[in-house]
Design an enzyme around this catalytic site. Structure first.
Site, PDB file in Angstrom:
ATOM      1  N   THR A 112      40.043  51.693  45.910  1.00 24.05           N
ATOM      2  CA  THR A 112      40.333  52.431  47.131  1.00 24.05           C
ATOM      3  C   THR A 112      41.511  51.786  47.829  1.00 24.05           C
ATOM      4  O   THR A 112      41.927  50.669  47.502  1.00 24.05           O
ATOM      5  CB  THR A 112      39.122  52.406  48.090  1.00 24.05           C
ATOM      6  N   TYR A 157      40.309  30.957  28.698  1.00 20.60           N
ATOM      7  CA  TYR A 157      40.231  32.421  28.718  1.00 20.60           C
ATOM      8  C   TYR A 157      40.792  32.928  27.394  1.00 20.60           C
ATOM      9  O   TYR A 157      42.003  32.965  27.196  1.00 20.60           O
ATOM     10  CB  TYR A 157      41.039  32.960  29.901  1.00 20.60           C
ATOM     11  N   LYS A 201      35.574  31.724  27.547  1.00 12.90           N
ATOM     12  CA  LYS A 201      35.279  33.117  27.862  1.00 12.90           C
ATOM     13  C   LYS A 201      36.124  34.014  26.963  1.00 12.90           C
ATOM     14  O   LYS A 201      37.346  33.835  26.868  1.00 12.90           O
ATOM     15  CB  LYS A 201      35.595  33.410  29.330  1.00 12.90           C
ATOM     16  N   LYS A 203      37.516  37.796  26.243  1.00 14.95           N
ATOM     17  CA  LYS A 203      37.713  39.156  26.737  1.00 14.95           C
ATOM     18  C   LYS A 203      37.331  40.119  25.621  1.00 14.95           C
ATOM     19  O   LYS A 203      37.987  40.184  24.570  1.00 14.95           O
ATOM     20  CB  LYS A 203      39.166  39.369  27.154  1.00 14.95           C
ATOM     21  N   ASP A 231      33.096  39.159  28.075  1.00 16.72           N
ATOM     22  CA  ASP A 231      33.420  40.131  29.126  1.00 16.72           C
ATOM     23  C   ASP A 231      34.061  41.375  28.531  1.00 16.72           C
ATOM     24  O   ASP A 231      35.261  41.400  28.270  1.00 16.72           O
ATOM     25  CB  ASP A 231      34.375  39.488  30.138  1.00 16.72           C
ATOM     26  N   ASN A 233      34.404  44.235  30.102  1.00 16.16           N
ATOM     27  CA  ASN A 233      34.919  45.073  31.196  1.00 16.16           C
ATOM     28  C   ASN A 233      34.244  46.434  31.280  1.00 16.16           C
ATOM     29  O   ASN A 233      34.900  47.474  31.386  1.00 16.16           O
ATOM     30  CB  ASN A 233      36.430  45.263  31.084  1.00 16.16           C
ATOM     31  N   HIS A 330      37.021  34.741  39.332  1.00 22.61           N
ATOM     32  CA  HIS A 330      37.720  35.654  38.441  1.00 22.61           C
ATOM     33  C   HIS A 330      39.216  35.347  38.439  1.00 22.61           C
ATOM     34  O   HIS A 330      39.751  34.750  39.364  1.00 22.61           O
ATOM     35  CB  HIS A 330      37.479  37.091  38.924  1.00 22.61           C
ATOM     36  N   SER A 331      39.878  35.768  37.380  1.00 21.69           N
ATOM     37  CA  SER A 331      41.317  35.573  37.289  1.00 21.69           C
ATOM     38  C   SER A 331      41.956  36.799  36.672  1.00 21.69           C
ATOM     39  O   SER A 331      41.392  37.428  35.778  1.00 21.69           O
ATOM     40  CB  SER A 331      41.629  34.348  36.419  1.00 21.69           C
ATOM     41  N   HIS A 359      44.093  32.736  33.910  1.00 19.18           N
ATOM     42  CA  HIS A 359      45.068  33.199  32.921  1.00 19.18           C
ATOM     43  C   HIS A 359      46.258  32.241  32.805  1.00 19.18           C
ATOM     44  O   HIS A 359      47.102  32.415  31.928  1.00 19.18           O
ATOM     45  CB  HIS A 359      45.644  34.563  33.345  1.00 19.18           C
TER      46      HIS A 359
END
Length: 434
Positions: A112, A157, A201, A203, A231, A233, A330-331, A359
């Site tokens: 938003t 990451y 982690k 992705k 993750d 997403n 979070h990054s 990151h």
């Protein structure tokens, strides 16, 4: 000139830039060769300049411009007034983009104008705190109440990635491709060797769940007993999420956003003992009550960009502590200014329960004079005035020139568009994907 007048804001500079980004894959597509960031500078009458950083897509720049125009004449320490001022000059919030929408630029769920505005305010707040700290001779963490730790743990990451961008675009790096379990393990070994990271982690949401389960299993074998996270997403259905959670229950520290929306996450949480983390269904204070009441998440991944600054992040930490919900960070693609800000706020919250994401090791370019260095998977908390970083104006000018010379294709982060360069006709998959 008295001390108060020295702290009056006299100028605000906005510099959009394009920074190199590797071909990292996610469920929406692939990172573009360059990604936009916005550097905010706040200058005081006393000659002090504070810096902040946030997303640089045109929608962010459009909101930042009117806010920058009305700040001169205000006190740099009046950070309480930033949010109200932003509402006044940036307008009202439109409707959301849909319950299942995923913002490709941040993979952070429903978007938003309120959330966009918070991401802008965060950069101005960081710049003001940096300037105030420099003027007072205090580090930002002291302005936030004081550090409770001298170093902050970060996590490696890991990404599925190509060896290079399609058609040879972008900047070269020597990481090579990682599109299978062996490639992911090799990537993790390099992160552990070069940075000392002890948690990892991945992705996900790129390949079928079975392939990503195999990659996590390979990591568990290569790094026995070390924390692992996955993750996708929000790419999976409730059923798929539960299946993956069951198969990896013995090795996962937590499973991040396996399904989209609070309702789906609540269903998954009810069917597994694996903790669920999020930076998609809880990214504002308004989203907390439902998610916590339904037990949809056990770990909130805070992000000062999303939440509207460092002080709001500190308040979020207190709420999580009150309700017994874990906290990490979070990054997204970011530079040293944001990493310094992340580290300062991470240093002041007592309940930092998990190593933070970053990151930063993927970014080969920066706008500060000295890159921040991970040692043993940690970043030391700076006690220098402000954030403890210095802007490299020559580098800033070069990256701004790249933004000016761009034909417009890189000024908006669009992972699906980047994928279409390699696969014409690619459309970001609907949610859930599997």
């Amino acid at each position: 000139m008295n001390a108060r007048s020295d702290l009056t804001i006299t100028d605000v500079r906005l510099t959009p830039i394009l920074v190199a980004d590797p071909p990292l894959l996610n469920t929406q597509g692939v990172h573009q060769p360059y990604t936009p960031r916005l550097i905010v500078e706040v200058v005081t009458a006393g000659g002090v300049t504070g810096v902040g950083e946030t997303y640089g897509d045109s929608k962010y720049l459009a909101l930042a411009t009117p806010l920058a125009e009305v700040l001169p004449g205000r006190q740099v320490g009046d950070v309480n007034g930033l949010h109200q001022l932003a509402v006044l000059v940036c307008g009202d919030s439109p409707e959301t983009t849909g319950a299942d929408a995923v913002d490709a630029g941040g993979l952070r769920g429903v978007q938003t104008a309120d959330k966009l505005r918070l991401s802008i305010v965060s950069a101005f707040e960081v710049a003001c705190l940096d300037a105030l700290g420099k003027a007072l001779g205090l580090p930002v963490h002291a302005l936030l109440g004081g550090k409770v730790r001298d170093a902050v743990d970060y996590s490696a990451y890991l990404f599925y990635r190509w060896s290079e961008h399609p058609r040879g675009a972008g900047e070269f790096d020597d990481w090579g491709a990682a599109v299978d379990p062996a490639g992911i393990v090799a990537q993790a070994r390099r992160f552990a060797r070069d940075y000392g990271f002890a948690s990892f982690k991945l992705k996900g949401g790129v390949f079928a769940p079975g392939e990503e389960i195999a990659a996590v299993r390979a990591l568990a074998e290569a790094f026995p007993g070390q924390p692992l996270r996955l993750d996708p997403n929000g790419a999976w259905s409730v059923e798929t999420s539960l299946q993956v959670a069951e198969e990896l229950a013995d090795v996962l520290e937590y499973l991040e956003d396996p399904a989209s929306t609070t309702a789906r996450m609540a269903e998954v949480a009810a069917g597994t003992d694996v903790p669920l983390a999020t930076n998609m269904c809880v990214t504002t204070f308004a989203e907390i009550p439902e998610a916590f009441a339904r037990g949809a998440v056990q770990v909130v991944l805070c992000d000062h960009h999303y939440w509207g600054g460092l002080r709001n992040t500190r308040e979020l930490a207190a709420i999580c502590r009150t309700y017994g919900v874990g906290l990490s960070m979070h990054s997204n693609t970011h530079l040293g200014i944001s990493l310094a800000a992340m580290t300062h706020v991470a240093a002041v919250v007592p309940n930092l329960d998990y190593a933070c994401d970053s990151h930063y090791p993927w970014q080969t370019e920066d706008v500060i004079t000295k890159r921040l260095e991970f040692k043993d998977g940690r970043l030391a908390v700076s006690d220098l005035p402000g954030l403890g970083v210095e802007l490299d104006r020559e580098r800033l000018a070069l990256l701004h020139r790249r933004w000016l010379d761009d034909d417009g294709t890189m000024r908006e982060r669009d992972d699906a568009a980047a994928m279409r360069v390699a696969e014409p006709g690619w459309v970001a998959p609907p949610v859930p994907r599997w």
